[in-house]
Design a protein around this motif. Structure first.
Motif, PDB file in Angstrom:
ATOM      1  N   LEU A   1       0.812  -1.135  -0.180  1.00 40.31           N
ATOM      2  CA  LEU A   1      -0.091  -0.103  -0.069  1.00 40.31           C
ATOM      3  C   LEU A   1       0.685   1.471   0.133  1.00 40.31           C
ATOM      4  CD1 LEU A   1      -2.444  -1.120   2.902  1.00 40.31           C
ATOM      5  CD2 LEU A   1      -3.013  -1.108   0.393  1.00 40.31           C
ATOM      6  N   GLY A   2       2.086   1.319   0.064  1.00 48.01           N
ATOM      7  CA  GLY A   2       3.062   2.519   0.030  1.00 48.01           C
ATOM      8  C   GLY A   2       4.446   2.079  -0.532  1.00 48.01           C
TER       9      GLY A   2
ATOM     10  N   ARG B   1       5.550  -1.451  13.340  1.00 52.20           N
ATOM     11  CA  ARG B   1       4.266  -1.696  13.216  1.00 52.20           C
ATOM     12  C   ARG B   1       3.393  -0.675  12.652  1.00 52.20           C
ATOM     13  NH1 ARG B   1       2.041  -2.357  17.751  1.00 52.20           N
ATOM     14  NH2 ARG B   1      -0.055  -3.492  16.971  1.00 52.20           N
ATOM     15  N   ARG B   2       4.139   0.395  12.487  1.00 49.31           N
ATOM     16  CA  ARG B   2       3.464   1.630  11.647  1.00 49.31           C
ATOM     17  C   ARG B   2       3.793   1.308  10.258  1.00 49.31           C
ATOM     18  NH1 ARG B   2       2.241   5.827  14.685  1.00 49.31           N
ATOM     19  NH2 ARG B   2       2.617   6.107  16.824  1.00 49.31           N
TER      20      ARG B   2
ATOM     21  N   ASN C   1      -2.611   4.053   7.712  1.00 46.61           N
ATOM     22  CA  ASN C   1      -1.376   4.309   7.180  1.00 46.61           C
ATOM     23  C   ASN C   1      -0.407   3.350   6.970  1.00 46.61           C
ATOM     24  OD1 ASN C   1      -1.654   7.474   6.936  1.00 46.61           O
ATOM     25  ND2 ASN C   1      -2.351   7.145   8.960  1.00 46.61           N
ATOM     26  N   LEU C   2      -0.714   2.065   7.278  1.00 47.86           N
ATOM     27  CA  LEU C   2       0.276   0.947   6.930  1.00 47.86           C
ATOM     28  C   LEU C   2       0.517   0.971   5.558  1.00 47.86           C
ATOM     29  CD1 LEU C   2      -1.632  -1.797   9.092  1.00 47.86           C
ATOM     30  CD2 LEU C   2       0.673  -0.930   9.451  1.00 47.86           C
ATOM     31  N   LYS C   3       1.630   0.342   5.281  1.00 47.55           N
ATOM     32  CA  LYS C   3       2.090   0.540   4.019  1.00 47.55           C
ATOM     33  C   LYS C   3       2.436  -0.861   3.362  1.00 47.55           C
ATOM     34  CE  LYS C   3       4.811   4.710   3.993  1.00 47.55           C
ATOM     35  NZ  LYS C   3       4.381   5.061   5.081  1.00 47.55           N
ATOM     36  N   ALA C   4       2.033  -2.062   4.223  1.00 45.19           N
ATOM     37  CA  ALA C   4       2.273  -3.283   3.751  1.00 45.19           C
ATOM     38  C   ALA C   4       1.209  -4.280   5.083  1.00 45.19           C
ATOM     39  CB  ALA C   4       3.783  -3.859   3.546  1.00 45.19           C
ATOM     40  N   ILE C   5       0.504  -5.030   4.320  1.00 48.19           N
ATOM     41  CA  ILE C   5      -0.109  -6.241   5.093  1.00 48.19           C
ATOM     42  C   ILE C   5       0.157  -7.522   4.515  1.00 48.19           C
ATOM     43  CG2 ILE C   5      -2.506  -6.899   6.325  1.00 48.19           C
ATOM     44  CD1 ILE C   5      -3.245  -3.784   5.925  1.00 48.19           C
TER      45      ILE C   5
ATOM     46  N   GLY D   1     -11.916  -0.859   9.987  1.00 58.52           N
ATOM     47  CA  GLY D   1     -11.620   0.638   9.388  1.00 58.52           C
ATOM     48  C   GLY D   1     -11.460   0.433   7.721  1.00 58.52           C
ATOM     49  N   ALA D   2     -10.612   1.238   7.527  1.00 52.64           N
ATOM     50  CA  ALA D   2     -10.333   1.706   5.998  1.00 52.64           C
ATOM     51  C   ALA D   2      -9.638   0.351   5.416  1.00 52.64           C
ATOM     52  CB  ALA D   2      -9.707   2.588   5.659  1.00 52.64           C
TER      53      ALA D   2
END
Length: 294
Positions: free
Chosen positions: A108-109, A207-208, A240-244, A281-282
């Motif tokens: 995601l980022g 974790r951010r 605001n996570l960039k990877a899951i 959430g999102a």
């Protein structure tokens, strides 16, 4: 493909992905390649470490062969030791820092921001997994126990420099020969071995930045999971996570997309979450859009 102007990645880097067998196809590979490039502020080299030539993957992908040693059927099992091939000297080009990412990761980022962690070229950064924290405490436990206890991470995301980490694959080969196979406990899984052998230089990915879906969104007590999801600072961090990453069988994206709104999901450790906007959430809509895209 330039990324957002707000991205901070300024160093050339390469993204490493691995595929063997038939679990992932060209669509899975292409999805993550396109997403990595879309979000990158600097165009990365994409390296696919694989057991064979994969047709229909993006032309930009550089293919590297998994060494025969790591294609042993035992190493291709649940321990995923085959993944250690990324550290084998000569497999991944050693001129640039590398960010390895599992194919079951939603990007995601800008992954390239993680190169900032390599202030020491010998650093290996990984997602925090076990209770013992990665860092000074983990190193102290590792030294006091003479390597029997140590901080462990999850290898869905690994930040490393190929030119400095060849010792990881080399040590695994040495121990494999000495024990005629997987002979000591740290060898039973790729992430456990990485954590053990690189303990002195191990760091945790914030974790951010990135998380495992199950660790982040699931808890044994559903009421507590609901409370946690309602906390504004948790929701902001998750948004605001960039990877899951989606390891495990109960929370694969294709399964999530088949759920009804409000449905409760339970994993093998009896951890639970609710497939709903209120709980996720999102992130719920991001999963739907990411894995529904053609």
């Amino acid at each position: 493909m330039p990324g957002s102007a707000a991205s901070i990645s300024l160093k050339p880097w390469q993204c490493v992905i691995v595929a063997w067998g038939d679990k992932y196809d060209a669509k899975d590979i292409s999805r993550i390649v396109v997403s990595v490039r879309r979000h990158a502020s600097i165009e990365p080299r994409i390296v696919l470490v694989t057991d064979r030539i994969r047709p229909n993957v993006p032309e930009c992908v550089l293919t590297a062969k998994i060494p025969k040693f790591f294609l042993d059927p035992v190493l291709r099992g649940s321990g995923c030791q085959t993944k250690l091939a990324i550290f084998e000297s000569g497999v991944v080009p050693d001129d640039l820092p590398a960010i390895y990412v599992d194919l079951d990761t939603m990007v995601l980022g800008d992954l390239g921001e993680l190169t900032e962690m390599l202030d020491n070229p010998e650093t290996v950064a990984i997602l925090q997994s076990a209770v013992v924290p990665i860092g000074a405490v983990g190193r102290a436990v590792w030294k006091l126990s003479k390597g029997r206890r140590f901080a462990r991470g999850n290898s869905s995301i690994v930040v490393f420099h190929p030119g400095k980490c060849g010792y990881i694959a080399k040590k695994f080969r040495e121990l494999h020969a000495r024990h005629s196979g997987i002979g000591i406990r740290p060898m039973i899984a790729d992430d456990r071995f990485i954590s053990w052998v690189a303990q002195e230089n191990l760091r945790s990915v914030s974790r951010r930045f990135g998380v495992k879906f199950r660790t982040e969104f699931m808890l044994p007590w559903l009421w507590l999971a609901k409370v946690r999801s309602s906390l504004p600072w948790v929701r902001t961090r998750r948004d605001n996570l960039k990877a899951i990453t989606f390891p495990g069988t109960s929370t694969k994206p294709e399964q999530l997309l088949s759920l009804s709104d409000g449905e409760i999901v339970k994993d093998y450790k009896n951890r639970k979450f609710i497939w709903s906007d209120a709980h996720l959430g999102a992130t719920k809509q991001k999963i739907v859009e990411y894995y529904s895209a053609r």
